[in-house]
Design an enzyme around this catalytic site. Structure first.
Site, PDB file in Angstrom:
ATOM      1  N   ASP A 168      30.989  36.081  38.356  1.00  0.00           N
ATOM      2  CA  ASP A 168      30.398  37.297  38.597  1.00  0.00           C
ATOM      3  C   ASP A 168      30.979  37.746  39.897  1.00  0.00           C
ATOM      4  O   ASP A 168      30.586  37.302  40.902  1.00  0.00           O
ATOM      5  CB  ASP A 168      28.882  37.696  38.288  1.00  0.00           C
ATOM      6  CG  ASP A 168      28.523  37.333  36.852  1.00  0.00           C
ATOM      7  OD1 ASP A 168      29.406  37.051  36.009  1.00  0.00           O
ATOM      8  OD2 ASP A 168      27.372  37.726  36.379  1.00  0.00           O
ATOM      9  N   ASP A 203      24.762  43.887  24.978  1.00  0.00           N
ATOM     10  CA  ASP A 203      23.669  43.742  25.962  1.00  0.00           C
ATOM     11  C   ASP A 203      22.197  44.252  25.581  1.00  0.00           C
ATOM     12  O   ASP A 203      22.142  45.556  25.414  1.00  0.00           O
ATOM     13  CB  ASP A 203      23.959  44.110  27.557  1.00  0.00           C
ATOM     14  CG  ASP A 203      25.431  43.677  27.823  1.00  0.00           C
ATOM     15  OD1 ASP A 203      25.807  42.775  27.535  1.00  0.00           O
ATOM     16  OD2 ASP A 203      26.117  44.550  28.880  1.00  0.00           O
TER      17      ASP A 203
END
EC number: 5.3.1.16
Length: 241
Positions: free
Chosen positions: A12, A133
């Site tokens: 990330d 998500d």
């Protein structure tokens, strides 16, 4: 395929560094490396067969911000790289494929602009992963900041008849918390969808990975793991291929 191949390390990127967020909170950041390219190479050297790269700046701002770093990662490692974060237009997706990513993860755009999403899927058939998500049982978009009215399965069903690669299911409430993955939620999706499902969020131990691995028969392809790898709770190099 063994546990090592089943695990997809997460890289990330935020402010040019390799980081992890806690439960999707942009203010709860832990930096694990000043150079995401070196981090990507490390996971490949430890045996990763596949990388999951996320542009967190892009996710929050609505367009990819770290093109150059992603391109450097793609050029540095010989394994497939899937990319997500801020892909809200056809042109943004096209650029990512031009710099060499293998697959793209798209969440918000699939919800907000169906026409643009369909155009992407038709042009890049079999290369799009729909990002699901979930926050408190509902699909969240725009960097997990906005909840929709859909359950993960309701959302996924809208795309299951398209020529996509599959789905990435993240339980945001567990992400970066190492409290265990949402086994039941992952299983429900995999059992009811025709495309593969990648799990994400909450993995803290090798046992967590093994529980998800047992769902392969239902269509679970792999699991994205971040913090547990960075903290040394799971040692990739010690697992079987």
């Amino acid at each position: 395929m063994g546990l090592k191949s089943f695990i997809i390390p997460a890289v990330d990127i935020k402010d040019g560094k390799a980081v992890r967020l806690y439960k999707g909170d942009p203010n709860a950041v832990t930096v694990y490396g000043d150079n995401p390219v070196d981090v990507a190479k490390m996971w490949e050297e430890k045996g990763a067969k596949h990388l999951h790269v996320v542009d967190l700046d892009g996710a929050f701002e609505g367009k990819p911000k770290n093109y150059k770093i992603v391109q450097q990662i793609v050029e540095a490692v010989p394994i497939p790289v899937e990319f997500g974060g801020g892909l809200r237009s056809f042109d943004a997706v096209k650029t990512m494929f031009e710099i060499g990513v293998d697959r793209v993860v798209i969440g918000s755009l699939a919800y907000q602009n169906r026409r643009e999403f369909v155009k992407i899927v038709e042009h890049f058939s079999g290369k799009v992963i729909v990002g699901i998500d979930a926050k408190d049982g509902r699909v969240a978009i725009k960097g997990w900041l906005e909840k929709t009215e859909f359950s993960p399965l309701e959302f996924a069903k809208q795309f299951d008849d398209m020529d996509i690669w599959g789905f990435l299911y993240t339980d945001v409430n567990r992400d970066g918390a190492m409290v265990g993955p949402n086994i039941e939620g992952t299983k429900i999706l995999a059992q009811n969808l025709s495309h593969p499902v990648i799990a994400s969020g909450g993995v803290g131990t090798v046992e967590d990975v093994k529980k998800l691995y047992q769902l392969k028969k239902y269509g679970v392809y792999g699991v994205v793991v971040g913090k547990a790898l960075y903290e040394g709770k799971i040692k990739l190099e010690q697992l079987e291929d």
